[in-house]
Scaffold this motif. Sequence first.
Motif, PDB file in Angstrom:
ATOM      1  N   TYR A 107       0.827  -1.211   0.000  1.00  0.00           N
ATOM      2  CA  TYR A 107       0.000   0.000   0.000  1.00  0.00           C
ATOM      3  C   TYR A 107       0.861   1.261   0.000  1.00  0.00           C
ATOM      4  O   TYR A 107       0.917   2.022   0.940  1.00  0.00           O
ATOM      5  N   ALA A 108       1.536   1.434  -1.113  1.00  0.00           N
ATOM      6  CA  ALA A 108       2.419   2.593  -1.321  1.00  0.00           C
ATOM      7  C   ALA A 108       3.711   2.485  -0.542  1.00  0.00           C
ATOM      8  O   ALA A 108       4.379   3.464  -0.300  1.00  0.00           O
ATOM      9  N   TYR A 109       4.056   1.255  -0.160  1.00  0.00           N
ATOM     10  CA  TYR A 109       5.341   1.051   0.487  1.00  0.00           C
ATOM     11  C   TYR A 109       6.293   0.362  -0.478  1.00  0.00           C
ATOM     12  O   TYR A 109       6.099   0.344  -1.678  1.00  0.00           O
ATOM     13  N   ASP A 110       7.339  -0.259   0.050  1.00  0.00           N
ATOM     14  CA  ASP A 110       8.357  -0.862  -0.787  1.00  0.00           C
ATOM     15  C   ASP A 110       7.792  -2.048  -1.557  1.00  0.00           C
ATOM     16  O   ASP A 110       7.138  -2.907  -1.001  1.00  0.00           O
ATOM     17  N   TYR A 111       8.059  -2.105  -2.846  1.00  0.00           N
ATOM     18  CA  TYR A 111       7.567  -3.186  -3.679  1.00  0.00           C
ATOM     19  C   TYR A 111       8.663  -4.237  -3.808  1.00  0.00           C
ATOM     20  O   TYR A 111       9.596  -4.091  -4.576  1.00  0.00           O
ATOM     21  N   ASN A 112       8.571  -5.289  -3.052  1.00  0.00           N
ATOM     22  CA  ASN A 112       9.596  -6.320  -3.089  1.00  0.00           C
ATOM     23  C   ASN A 112       8.995  -7.647  -2.675  1.00  0.00           C
ATOM     24  O   ASN A 112       8.007  -7.701  -1.971  1.00  0.00           O
TER      25      ASN A 112
ATOM     26  N   VAL B  77      -6.280  -6.151  -9.036  1.00  0.00           N
ATOM     27  CA  VAL B  77      -5.896  -6.942 -10.201  1.00  0.00           C
ATOM     28  C   VAL B  77      -4.413  -7.302 -10.144  1.00  0.00           C
ATOM     29  O   VAL B  77      -4.025  -8.465 -10.345  1.00  0.00           O
ATOM     30  N   PHE B  78      -3.575  -6.332  -9.844  1.00  0.00           N
ATOM     31  CA  PHE B  78      -2.136  -6.594  -9.805  1.00  0.00           C
ATOM     32  C   PHE B  78      -1.733  -7.406  -8.581  1.00  0.00           C
ATOM     33  O   PHE B  78      -0.740  -8.132  -8.611  1.00  0.00           O
ATOM     34  N   VAL B  79      -2.495  -7.304  -7.500  1.00  0.00           N
ATOM     35  CA  VAL B  79      -2.241  -8.166  -6.347  1.00  0.00           C
ATOM     36  C   VAL B  79      -2.494  -9.621  -6.723  1.00  0.00           C
ATOM     37  O   VAL B  79      -1.729 -10.523  -6.348  1.00  0.00           O
ATOM     38  N   LEU B  80      -3.555  -9.878  -7.486  1.00  0.00           N
ATOM     39  CA  LEU B  80      -3.836 -11.236  -7.949  1.00  0.00           C
ATOM     40  C   LEU B  80      -2.759 -11.724  -8.915  1.00  0.00           C
ATOM     41  O   LEU B  80      -2.306 -12.871  -8.836  1.00  0.00           O
ATOM     42  N   LEU B  81      -2.348 -10.854  -9.837  1.00  0.00           N
ATOM     43  CA  LEU B  81      -1.294 -11.242 -10.775  1.00  0.00           C
ATOM     44  C   LEU B  81       0.004 -11.542 -10.046  1.00  0.00           C
ATOM     45  O   LEU B  81       0.764 -12.439 -10.447  1.00  0.00           O
ATOM     46  N   GLU B  82       0.238 -10.835  -8.972  1.00  0.00           N
ATOM     47  CA  GLU B  82       1.487 -11.026  -8.223  1.00  0.00           C
ATOM     48  C   GLU B  82       1.561 -12.396  -7.571  1.00  0.00           C
ATOM     49  O   GLU B  82       2.660 -12.897  -7.291  1.00  0.00           O
ATOM     50  N   LEU B  83       0.409 -13.042  -7.326  1.00  0.00           N
ATOM     51  CA  LEU B  83       0.414 -14.373  -6.738  1.00  0.00           C
ATOM     52  C   LEU B  83       1.125 -15.366  -7.654  1.00  0.00           C
ATOM     53  O   LEU B  83       1.673 -16.368  -7.186  1.00  0.00           O
TER      54      LEU B  83
ATOM     55  N   VAL C 134       6.724  -4.964 -14.941  1.00  0.00           N
ATOM     56  CA  VAL C 134       5.308  -4.691 -15.181  1.00  0.00           C
ATOM     57  C   VAL C 134       4.519  -4.782 -13.878  1.00  0.00           C
ATOM     58  O   VAL C 134       3.689  -3.912 -13.573  1.00  0.00           O
ATOM     59  N   LEU C 135       4.774  -5.831 -13.094  1.00  0.00           N
ATOM     60  CA  LEU C 135       4.075  -5.987 -11.829  1.00  0.00           C
ATOM     61  C   LEU C 135       4.410  -4.854 -10.863  1.00  0.00           C
ATOM     62  O   LEU C 135       3.536  -4.327 -10.182  1.00  0.00           O
ATOM     63  N   SER C 136       5.671  -4.502 -10.796  1.00  0.00           N
ATOM     64  CA  SER C 136       6.094  -3.440  -9.895  1.00  0.00           C
ATOM     65  C   SER C 136       5.444  -2.108 -10.268  1.00  0.00           C
ATOM     66  O   SER C 136       4.904  -1.407  -9.414  1.00  0.00           O
ATOM     67  N   ALA C 137       5.478  -1.781 -11.572  1.00  0.00           N
ATOM     68  CA  ALA C 137       4.872  -0.528 -12.030  1.00  0.00           C
ATOM     69  C   ALA C 137       3.364  -0.552 -11.808  1.00  0.00           C
ATOM     70  O   ALA C 137       2.767   0.443 -11.370  1.00  0.00           O
ATOM     71  N   GLY C 138       2.730  -1.705 -12.101  1.00  0.00           N
ATOM     72  CA  GLY C 138       1.287  -1.818 -11.928  1.00  0.00           C
ATOM     73  C   GLY C 138       0.863  -1.658 -10.487  1.00  0.00           C
ATOM     74  O   GLY C 138      -0.141  -0.988 -10.195  1.00  0.00           O
ATOM     75  N   LEU C 139       1.603  -2.247  -9.566  1.00  0.00           N
ATOM     76  CA  LEU C 139       1.273  -2.135  -8.147  1.00  0.00           C
ATOM     77  C   LEU C 139       1.484  -0.710  -7.636  1.00  0.00           C
ATOM     78  O   LEU C 139       0.720  -0.224  -6.799  1.00  0.00           O
ATOM     79  N   LYS C 140       2.509  -0.061  -8.143  1.00  0.00           N
ATOM     80  CA  LYS C 140       2.755   1.318  -7.718  1.00  0.00           C
ATOM     81  C   LYS C 140       1.631   2.243  -8.190  1.00  0.00           C
ATOM     82  O   LYS C 140       1.123   3.065  -7.416  1.00  0.00           O
TER      83      LYS C 140
ATOM     84  N   LEU D 113      -3.628   5.060  -7.096  1.00  0.00           N
ATOM     85  CA  LEU D 113      -5.041   5.265  -7.386  1.00  0.00           C
ATOM     86  C   LEU D 113      -5.897   4.967  -6.155  1.00  0.00           C
ATOM     87  O   LEU D 113      -6.858   5.684  -5.859  1.00  0.00           O
ATOM     88  N   ALA D 114      -5.537   3.908  -5.424  1.00  0.00           N
ATOM     89  CA  ALA D 114      -6.272   3.579  -4.204  1.00  0.00           C
ATOM     90  C   ALA D 114      -6.151   4.704  -3.185  1.00  0.00           C
ATOM     91  O   ALA D 114      -7.112   5.048  -2.500  1.00  0.00           O
ATOM     92  N   ALA D 115      -4.950   5.279  -3.089  1.00  0.00           N
ATOM     93  CA  ALA D 115      -4.745   6.389  -2.164  1.00  0.00           C
ATOM     94  C   ALA D 115      -5.554   7.614  -2.576  1.00  0.00           C
ATOM     95  O   ALA D 115      -6.038   8.376  -1.727  1.00  0.00           O
ATOM     96  N   ALA D 116      -5.724   7.794  -3.881  1.00  0.00           N
ATOM     97  CA  ALA D 116      -6.489   8.943  -4.372  1.00  0.00           C
ATOM     98  C   ALA D 116      -7.937   8.896  -3.922  1.00  0.00           C
ATOM     99  O   ALA D 116      -8.611   9.940  -3.878  1.00  0.00           O
ATOM    100  N   ASN D 117      -8.420   7.714  -3.580  1.00  0.00           N
ATOM    101  CA  ASN D 117      -9.795   7.600  -3.103  1.00  0.00           C
ATOM    102  C   ASN D 117     -10.018   8.395  -1.825  1.00  0.00           C
ATOM    103  O   ASN D 117     -11.126   8.851  -1.539  1.00  0.00           O
TER     104      ASN D 117
END
Length: 345
Positions: A7-12, A259-265, A274-280, A285-289
């Motif tokens: 959730y907007a933290y480190d993508y690893n 969607v990207f959380v599911l793809l990351e599985l 692609v996954l890293s960019a998509g999750l970021k 977008l989720a934060a923009a809510n």
Amino acid sequence: MDYSDNYAYDYNYSYDENATVTEESVFQHTSTCLKEILCMSLLVVSVVIFLLGFCGNALVIWISGFKMKKTINTTWYLSLAISDFVFCAFLPFSIANMAMEDWVFGRFMCKFAPSVMFLNMFSSIFLLVIISVDRFVSVAFPVWAQNHRTIRKASVIVVLAWLMAIALSVPSAVFRDVGSHLGRTICFNNYTSSQHSHKIVALSRLLAGFIAPFVIIIICYSIIILKLRTNRMTKSSKPFKVMTALIAAFFVCWLPYHVFVLLELSHQNYSHSVLSAGLKVGTSLAAANSVLNPVLYVFMGNDFKRKFKSSVLSKMENAMADEGRTTSRYLSRSSSVDTRASTHI
């Protein structure tokens, strides 16, 4: 390894003893965030979200909590604003981590800050569902709603929603850990203690945090629109436009993240970049809510807008009192607008 659920933290990735991963293919960091267009753009977006969300939700809390009479609707709005305000208050941690590409806040904050982020995610979504159901009941069963809708019951429902959100946020604290990699400290998700823990957490968040709430919201607003059109209860098209905006905002903000959380599985089947960019992008977008919520749910309410204008103009009147009686009289008349209209859309 796993780079989601942050959730907007480190993508690893979380460390996987059975995975064969080379630093050169996955973890090589050839440039800093300030040199990457995507990272820099998302950093700017995060700062904007923080500023607008923090100030906007603080304003909602001030007006709905202290300037308006306590009602069922202001109870919903106040709870939603508090949830989004807390989320925005913790955004600087992720902004700093994104800019420095290094976690410097220790193990406790590594566990606590993301948990607060997910607490906001669930509490905010649950509150949106509650608002949708409440409006459905008010339109479909007006007599029953008139006799049974009370502030006390609304407060109890809000507390239950927060308790559910806290329970669903616990896994974030349980699986978060701090480690060192390529000379930097990372705050990551460590799912190695249980074979299926990652999948269980991801699917439970998808079901409880998106699919079920979205279905309920769609059903509620669809029935409301049909009811209003059938009975001709409104002559204005604004309620339909606002309801459409609410559904669209919810869908657009949350769908990419899940969607990207599911793809990351099944991350081994997709490109890491692609996954890293998509999750970021998805988490941004989720934060923009948290910025859209006060606009869509509060500022479009007629009595809130009147109270906002009244409060702001009253402050301006006091500040400019010494500048002249003419300006003072004008502001005084402007601040006397009727604030008794309903907050229902």
